[in-house]
Design a protein around this motif. Structure first.
Motif, short mmCIF file in Angstrom:
data_model
loop_
_atom_site.label_atom_id
_atom_site.label_comp_id
_atom_site.label_asym_id
_atom_site.label_seq_id
_atom_site.Cartn_x
_atom_site.Cartn_y
_atom_site.Cartn_z
N ALA A 123 15.50 121.47 44.07
CA ALA A 123 16.92 121.82 44.20
C ALA A 123 17.76 121.12 43.13
N SER A 124 17.23 121.11 41.91
CA SER A 124 17.93 120.44 40.81
C SER A 124 18.23 121.41 39.67
N LEU A 125 18.31 122.70 39.98
CA LEU A 125 18.53 123.71 38.95
C LEU A 125 19.88 123.56 38.27
N THR A 126 19.93 123.94 37.02
CA THR A 126 21.20 124.16 36.33
C THR A 126 21.58 125.61 36.57
N ILE A 127 22.81 125.82 37.04
CA ILE A 127 23.28 127.16 37.38
C ILE A 127 24.47 127.51 36.51
N MET A 128 24.35 128.64 35.80
CA MET A 128 25.38 129.10 34.86
C MET A 128 25.96 130.40 35.39
N ALA A 129 27.20 130.37 35.87
CA ALA A 129 27.74 131.52 36.59
C ALA A 129 28.81 132.25 35.80
N GLY A 130 28.86 133.57 36.02
CA GLY A 130 29.92 134.40 35.49
C GLY A 130 30.51 135.25 36.60
N GLY A 131 31.85 135.34 36.64
CA GLY A 131 32.49 136.13 37.68
C GLY A 131 33.86 135.59 38.01
N ARG A 132 34.52 136.22 38.97
CA ARG A 132 35.87 135.79 39.34
C ARG A 132 35.84 134.38 39.93
N PRO A 133 36.87 133.56 39.65
CA PRO A 133 36.90 132.20 40.21
C PRO A 133 36.76 132.18 41.72
N GLU A 134 37.38 133.15 42.40
CA GLU A 134 37.32 133.18 43.87
C GLU A 134 35.89 133.42 44.35
N ALA A 135 35.18 134.30 43.66
CA ALA A 135 33.79 134.56 44.04
C ALA A 135 32.92 133.34 43.78
N PHE A 136 33.19 132.66 42.67
CA PHE A 136 32.44 131.44 42.34
C PHE A 136 32.65 130.37 43.41
N GLU A 137 33.88 130.18 43.84
CA GLU A 137 34.16 129.17 44.86
C GLU A 137 33.50 129.53 46.18
N ARG A 138 33.43 130.81 46.48
CA ARG A 138 32.76 131.24 47.70
C ARG A 138 31.27 130.92 47.63
N ALA A 139 30.69 131.03 46.46
CA ALA A 139 29.26 130.79 46.29
C ALA A 139 28.93 129.32 46.08
N ARG A 140 29.90 128.51 45.73
CA ARG A 140 29.63 127.11 45.36
C ARG A 140 28.83 126.35 46.41
N PRO A 141 29.14 126.48 47.72
CA PRO A 141 28.34 125.73 48.72
C PRO A 141 26.85 126.09 48.66
N LEU A 142 26.53 127.35 48.36
CA LEU A 142 25.14 127.75 48.22
C LEU A 142 24.54 127.17 46.95
N PHE A 143 25.29 127.23 45.86
CA PHE A 143 24.81 126.68 44.59
C PHE A 143 24.50 125.19 44.71
N LYS A 144 25.31 124.48 45.50
CA LYS A 144 25.08 123.04 45.66
C LYS A 144 23.77 122.75 46.38
N ILE A 145 23.31 123.69 47.19
CA ILE A 145 22.02 123.53 47.86
C ILE A 145 20.88 123.75 46.87
N LEU A 146 21.11 124.59 45.88
CA LEU A 146 20.06 125.01 44.96
C LEU A 146 19.99 124.20 43.67
N GLY A 147 21.10 123.59 43.27
CA GLY A 147 21.11 122.95 41.97
C GLY A 147 22.02 121.74 41.89
N LYS A 148 22.05 121.15 40.70
CA LYS A 148 22.83 119.94 40.45
C LYS A 148 23.94 120.17 39.43
N ASN A 149 23.62 120.85 38.34
CA ASN A 149 24.58 121.10 37.27
C ASN A 149 25.08 122.54 37.41
N ILE A 150 26.26 122.71 37.99
CA ILE A 150 26.77 124.02 38.35
C ILE A 150 28.06 124.29 37.58
N THR A 151 28.07 125.36 36.79
CA THR A 151 29.21 125.62 35.91
C THR A 151 29.58 127.09 35.96
N ARG A 152 30.87 127.36 36.15
CA ARG A 152 31.36 128.72 35.93
C ARG A 152 31.67 128.83 34.44
#
Length: 282
Positions: A123-152
């Motif tokens: 669960a230390s993945l780097t996650i590189m996201a593209g999309g609306r800020p609101e959608a990113f914030e909705r997904a952030r709790p899931l991303f935190k389970i999957l990775g460490k370096n999370i960037t929109r």
């Protein structure tokens, strides 16, 4: 959350396992029955049971089929659902996929990852996201389970662009390390000692540390297969053509990967480019 997960392979399975361990309710498609969750007969069923749908698939056509093919995700999406594609696919195709999903009143994120199977398991993945800020914030709790370096990175497609850039850096660095160690060996130096010396200087890198050791030990069990990395560099070369951009060393490394696959090594770790170069010594 109620999550549909489509694509339970080398990367997807440990990612899904981490989401289950965190207490989320998963509906699984393409699982082999190894995970706790509802086993679905189609991507459409997984989407029907879920508010968030995650895809982790090998290539652009696989994502398109899972989304829009027969019994695909789009058939069962409810307005307000969030689709997150964590595969590594074409940035331009991603924009088209997102537009079609958004027309159904849903949100779309492209969120490819770096870190390989080890990163997925730990669960230390780097996650590189593209999309609306609101959608990113909705997904952030899931991303935190999957990775460490999370960037929109930016809007839809920007995550895939960042992942392609990542794969250019990794692929070219692997090729450079392979050349350097092959040169050291051919010149009569011990490549293991050369690598140790370089680790203390400006040439030091994670690739030299991990993949350099694999090259010296000729240990090529896949963490990330040449075949998949070739696909990513093909995306880079294709995008460069669309942008009228020259990426000569990316193209050359893609061709070296073509040679490795032609030699039957496509399912070896990408550090096996060292093997390809050695085989083709004149």
């Amino acid at each position: 959350m109620r999550i549909g997960f489509v694509g339970l392979g080398v990367m997807g399975r440990p990612m899904a396992r981490n989401l289950i361990a965190a207490g989320h309710d998963l509906s699984l498609y393409r699982d082999k029955g190894e995970l706790e969750g509802h086993q679905c007969s189609s991507a459409a069923e997984a989407a029907e049971r879920s508010e968030v749908i995650i895809l982790m698939l090998p290539d652009t056509p696989d994502v398109e089929a899972a989304l829009f093919g027969v019994d695909g995700v789009a058939e069962s999406l409810k307005p307000g659902s969030l689709v997150i594609d964590m595969s590594s696919v074409s940035p331009s195709a991603t924009k088209t996929f997102a537009r079609r999903i958004e027309e159904q009143g849903c949100d779309y994120l492209d969120a490819p990852v770096s870190g390989g199977e080890v990163g997925a398991v730990q669960a230390s993945l780097t996650i590189m996201a593209g999309g609306r800020p609101e959608a990113f914030e909705r997904a952030r709790p899931l991303f935190k389970i999957l990775g460490k370096n999370i960037t929109r990175i930016g809007d839809v497609g920007a995550g895939q662009t960042a992942k392609v850039a990542n794969q250019i850096v990794v692929g070219l660095t692997i090729e450079a390390v392979a050349e350097a160690l092959l040169f050291a060996e051919a010149a009569g130096a011990d490549p293991a000692i050369v690598r140790a010396a370089l680790m203390g200087g400006f040439a030091s890198s994670r690739v030299l540390e991990v993949h350099g050791e694999r090259m010296i030990n000729e240990s090529y069990e896949p963490g990330f297969r040449i075949r998949l990395h070739r696909k990513d560099l093909s995306l880079a070369v294709q995008a460069a053509a669309e942008l009228d951009l020259a990426l000569p060393n990316t193209a050359a490394t893609q061709q070296l990967m073509n040679a490795a696959i032609a030699d039957g090594d496509g399912d070896l770790d990408h550090s096996a480019l060292h093997k390809t170069l050695r085989r083709n010594r004149s």
